[in-house]
Design a protein around this motif. Structure first.
Motif, PDB file in Angstrom:
ATOM      1  N   VAL A 223      -7.390   4.561   4.278  1.00  0.00           N
ATOM      2  CA  VAL A 223      -5.939   4.690   4.174  1.00  0.00           C
ATOM      3  C   VAL A 223      -5.625   6.053   3.546  1.00  0.00           C
ATOM      4  N   PRO A 224      -4.705   6.827   4.124  1.00  0.00           N
ATOM      5  CA  PRO A 224      -4.375   8.153   3.569  1.00  0.00           C
ATOM      6  C   PRO A 224      -3.989   8.084   2.092  1.00  0.00           C
ATOM      7  N   VAL A 225      -4.247   9.175   1.410  1.00  0.00           N
ATOM      8  CA  VAL A 225      -4.068   9.221  -0.046  1.00  0.00           C
ATOM      9  C   VAL A 225      -2.717   9.837  -0.400  1.00  0.00           C
ATOM     10  N   GLY A 226      -1.987   9.150  -1.287  1.00  0.00           N
ATOM     11  CA  GLY A 226      -0.719   9.668  -1.781  1.00  0.00           C
ATOM     12  C   GLY A 226      -0.890  10.302  -3.149  1.00  0.00           C
ATOM     13  N   SER A 227       0.227  10.523  -3.832  1.00  0.00           N
ATOM     14  CA  SER A 227       0.171  11.215  -5.117  1.00  0.00           C
ATOM     15  C   SER A 227      -0.533  10.418  -6.209  1.00  0.00           C
ATOM     16  N   ALA A 228      -0.647   9.093  -6.038  1.00  0.00           N
ATOM     17  CA  ALA A 228      -1.283   8.246  -7.052  1.00  0.00           C
ATOM     18  C   ALA A 228      -2.781   8.082  -6.824  1.00  0.00           C
ATOM     19  N   GLY A 229      -3.327   8.768  -5.816  1.00  0.00           N
ATOM     20  CA  GLY A 229      -4.760   8.661  -5.566  1.00  0.00           C
ATOM     21  C   GLY A 229      -5.097   7.597  -4.538  1.00  0.00           C
ATOM     22  N   PRO A 230      -6.385   7.468  -4.207  1.00  0.00           N
ATOM     23  CA  PRO A 230      -6.791   6.511  -3.174  1.00  0.00           C
ATOM     24  C   PRO A 230      -6.498   5.074  -3.576  1.00  0.00           C
ATOM     25  N   VAL A 231      -5.990   4.310  -2.631  1.00  0.00           N
ATOM     26  CA  VAL A 231      -5.692   2.905  -2.900  1.00  0.00           C
ATOM     27  C   VAL A 231      -5.554   2.173  -1.565  1.00  0.00           C
ATOM     28  N   THR A 232      -5.919   0.940  -1.553  1.00  0.00           N
ATOM     29  CA  THR A 232      -5.652   0.080  -0.410  1.00  0.00           C
ATOM     30  C   THR A 232      -5.553  -1.356  -0.911  1.00  0.00           C
ATOM     31  N   LEU A 233      -5.343  -2.266  -0.003  1.00  0.00           N
ATOM     32  CA  LEU A 233      -5.186  -3.661  -0.377  1.00  0.00           C
ATOM     33  C   LEU A 233      -6.501  -4.398  -0.169  1.00  0.00           C
TER      34      LEU A 233
ATOM     35  N   ILE B 188       0.846  -1.208   0.000  1.00  0.00           N
ATOM     36  CA  ILE B 188       0.000   0.000   0.000  1.00  0.00           C
ATOM     37  C   ILE B 188       0.873   1.247   0.000  1.00  0.00           C
ATOM     38  N   LEU B 189       1.959   1.205   0.762  1.00  0.00           N
ATOM     39  CA  LEU B 189       2.842   2.359   0.846  1.00  0.00           C
ATOM     40  C   LEU B 189       3.520   2.628  -0.497  1.00  0.00           C
ATOM     41  N   GLN B 190       3.736   1.578  -1.297  1.00  0.00           N
ATOM     42  CA  GLN B 190       4.282   1.759  -2.650  1.00  0.00           C
ATOM     43  C   GLN B 190       3.206   2.265  -3.607  1.00  0.00           C
ATOM     44  N   TRP B 191       2.021   1.637  -3.542  1.00  0.00           N
ATOM     45  CA  TRP B 191       0.937   2.020  -4.448  1.00  0.00           C
ATOM     46  C   TRP B 191       0.535   3.489  -4.277  1.00  0.00           C
ATOM     47  N   MET B 192       0.631   4.001  -3.051  1.00  0.00           N
ATOM     48  CA  MET B 192       0.235   5.386  -2.789  1.00  0.00           C
ATOM     49  C   MET B 192       0.871   6.360  -3.773  1.00  0.00           C
ATOM     50  N   ASN B 193       2.083   6.017  -4.209  1.00  0.00           N
ATOM     51  CA  ASN B 193       2.844   6.939  -5.048  1.00  0.00           C
ATOM     52  C   ASN B 193       3.165   6.358  -6.421  1.00  0.00           C
ATOM     53  N   GLY B 194       2.385   5.396  -6.855  1.00  0.00           N
ATOM     54  CA  GLY B 194       2.554   4.858  -8.199  1.00  0.00           C
ATOM     55  C   GLY B 194       3.539   3.723  -8.317  1.00  0.00           C
TER      56      GLY B 194
ATOM     57  N   PRO C 227     -13.981   0.140  -4.296  1.00  0.00           N
ATOM     58  CA  PRO C 227     -13.719   0.557  -5.689  1.00  0.00           C
ATOM     59  C   PRO C 227     -12.239   0.767  -6.009  1.00  0.00           C
ATOM     60  N   HIS C 228     -11.415   1.124  -5.020  1.00  0.00           N
ATOM     61  CA  HIS C 228     -10.006   1.372  -5.324  1.00  0.00           C
ATOM     62  C   HIS C 228      -9.071   0.363  -4.639  1.00  0.00           C
ATOM     63  N   ALA C 229      -9.604  -0.740  -4.177  1.00  0.00           N
ATOM     64  CA  ALA C 229      -8.787  -1.758  -3.512  1.00  0.00           C
ATOM     65  C   ALA C 229      -8.126  -2.672  -4.546  1.00  0.00           C
ATOM     66  N   LYS C 230      -6.860  -3.028  -4.305  1.00  0.00           N
ATOM     67  CA  LYS C 230      -6.096  -3.880  -5.221  1.00  0.00           C
ATOM     68  C   LYS C 230      -5.657  -5.160  -4.519  1.00  0.00           C
ATOM     69  N   LEU C 231      -5.663  -6.249  -5.266  1.00  0.00           N
ATOM     70  CA  LEU C 231      -5.140  -7.498  -4.732  1.00  0.00           C
ATOM     71  C   LEU C 231      -3.618  -7.513  -4.854  1.00  0.00           C
ATOM     72  N   TYR C 232      -2.981  -8.103  -3.895  1.00  0.00           N
ATOM     73  CA  TYR C 232      -1.526  -8.210  -3.858  1.00  0.00           C
ATOM     74  C   TYR C 232      -1.054  -9.303  -4.813  1.00  0.00           C
ATOM     75  N   LEU C 233      -0.171  -8.968  -5.748  1.00  0.00           N
ATOM     76  CA  LEU C 233       0.401  -9.911  -6.708  1.00  0.00           C
ATOM     77  C   LEU C 233      -0.679 -10.664  -7.493  1.00  0.00           C
TER      78      LEU C 233
END
Length: 435
Positions: A307-317, A224-230, A382-388
């Motif tokens: 989860v706080p939003v980084g430069s890549a927009g809202p995302v979580t796992l 998540i910490l990586q995805w926050m910023n692309g 809507p913005h949740a991503k699966l890991y690998l």
């Protein structure tokens, strides 16, 4: 990695032992009289379906309640759901299904990528013939897009979500108030500032941590910490991107926050991270819906936020468990009918109410509206991503590469060098020949 779900399943080991004892006869009984797997047909023409799951934890009664409701409303089908530890299922089910034995349906693992094992052996039934919006059809269009994508291989749908979870930010309201912080962080910059402010102590030995991060035996928090910023770990082409500029920047920032600013202990397992937050020695933790009840029972004045939003927009796992049908099941149509009902609006609304998990559909906002905790997890769907997602070697990438990478950089290793090494190993596992 995919011990992930054991964070909320681990407490049920005693129950699992009992379940295991009862499940074995079912598996043996499932050696069908015509060579197919699963249950048989009893007097009166009732089809008996067997379902093997790894749901041995506190949420187990929620699944059993759904099965009970299905049986009460489908007099010609009777479902029996049993549970065993994930490790036992992983050892037995591949061989059982590959040889036409075992249950009609199963959750093979808490790892969505486990479906590849069964696709390779041609032992799992594609569900496409039952996909649609009509009665007794699987409405896969209502699944979160990341889930539908993860369970679709070469254009065929092989599984439905047995459950659905997202990660949110838990925070201790009392600790925030004591630090003069009036609301949870909404951006990554606020997240970092709050984590530093909430870390107290001296000499590199905090008496209180701003954040409780885990790096092993848990659902992953670091992606998540990586995805926050692309950033990411593996790209859509199967090649590593864990050493991309965005990934390295994010990993550098957060590893230094741990190593230099001591916002979180180093090398925590998931249970350690939960204990630190529950014992009020950490102010924030990223975690799933299974943790809420335990934190409240521990007396934490609990706040829940996105989860706080980084430069890549809202995302979580996102986290989900695949539920599949054996290709050799003697009752494939009834099994698919069960999956259609299980993932339908009525069942998913009921499951969400019972378990506290968000529904595994994106069209049930009303179902979670009455429960603020569930609503917070559903809001992230809507913005949740699966890991690998989609990686057939996901487990090896996690355990052999990603976890060791995080553990190295938390302890001060050069991030770019460690990420380059990790990328080479990932590419060897995925078969990427870009480099």
């Amino acid at each position: 990695m995919r011990v992930s779900h054991s964070r909320h399943l681990r407490p049920g080991r005693a129950a699992a032992a009992v379940a295991a004892a009862t499940a074995i006869p079912l598996l043996l009984a499932g050696c069908g009289d015509n060579g197919g797997s699963g249950g048989g047909t009893s007097a009166g023409g009732v089809v008996n379906l067997t379902v093997l799951t790894g749901f041995t934890g506190p949420d187990a009664p929620s699944y059993q309640a759904l099965v009970k409701q299905f049986n009460a409303t489908h007099p010609k089908i009777h479902v029996t759901m049993t549970a065993e530890p994930w490790s036992a299922i992983g050892q037995k089910l591949p061989a059982s299904w590959a040889t036409g034995q075992g249950p009609d349906l199963a959750t093979p693992s808490s790892d969505p990528g486990s479906i590849f094992t069964y696709i390779k052996t041609n032992s799992v039934l594609p569900l496409d013939s039952s996909v649609g919006t009509g009665p007794n059809q699987i409405d896969s269009a209502a699944f979160p897009p990341s889930v539908k994508s993860a369970f679709t291989v070469d254009g065929k749908l092989y599984a439905v979500p047995a459950n659905m979870a997202t990660l949110v930010l838990y925070y201790n309201k009392d600790m925030f108030a004591a630090a003069g912080i009036t609301r949870p962080p909404a951006t990554e910059a606020e997240f970092i500032a709050d984590a530093k402010k909430l870390t107290t102590g001296s000499g590199g030995k905090p008496s209180q941590y701003g954040l409780s991060l885990a790096d092993n035996n848990t659902i992953q928090m670091w992606p998540i910490l990586q995805w926050m910023n692309g950033g990411d770990i593996v790209g859509q082409d199967g090649c590593a991107v864990v050493n991309s500029p965005a990934s390295v920047a994010a990993l550098t920032r957060w590893s230094q926050l741990v190593d230099k600013d001591h916002i979180s202990p180093v090398g925590q397992a998931g249970a350690d991270a939960d204990t630190l937050f529950s014992s009020k020695k950490a102010a924030m933790e990223i975690n799933g819906p299974w943790a809420a009840a335990g934190f409240r029972s521990a007396g934490v004045d609990l706040g829940i936020a996105q989860v706080p939003v980084g430069s890549a927009g809202p995302v979580t796992l996102a986290s989900t468990v695949p539920l599949m049908v054996a290709r050799t099941s003697k009752h494939q149509e009834q099994a698919k009918e069960f999956l259609a009902w299980y993932t339908g609006k009525t069942a998913q609304a009921q499951f969400s109410k019972l378990s506290g998990f968000p529904p595994a559909r994106t069209d049930l906002d009303a179902a979670s509206a009455g429960n603020p905790t569930v609503a917070e997890f559903a809001k992230a769907l809507p913005h949740a991503k699966l890991y690998l997602a989609g990686q057939s070697n996901a487990t090896r990438i996690d355990t052999d590469v990603y976890v060791p990478l995080i553990q190295k950089i938390e302890r001060g290793a050069d991030v770019k060098g460690a990420a380059d090494d990790a990328a080479r190993t990932i590419d060897s596992l995925t078969g990427c020949h870009k480099n």
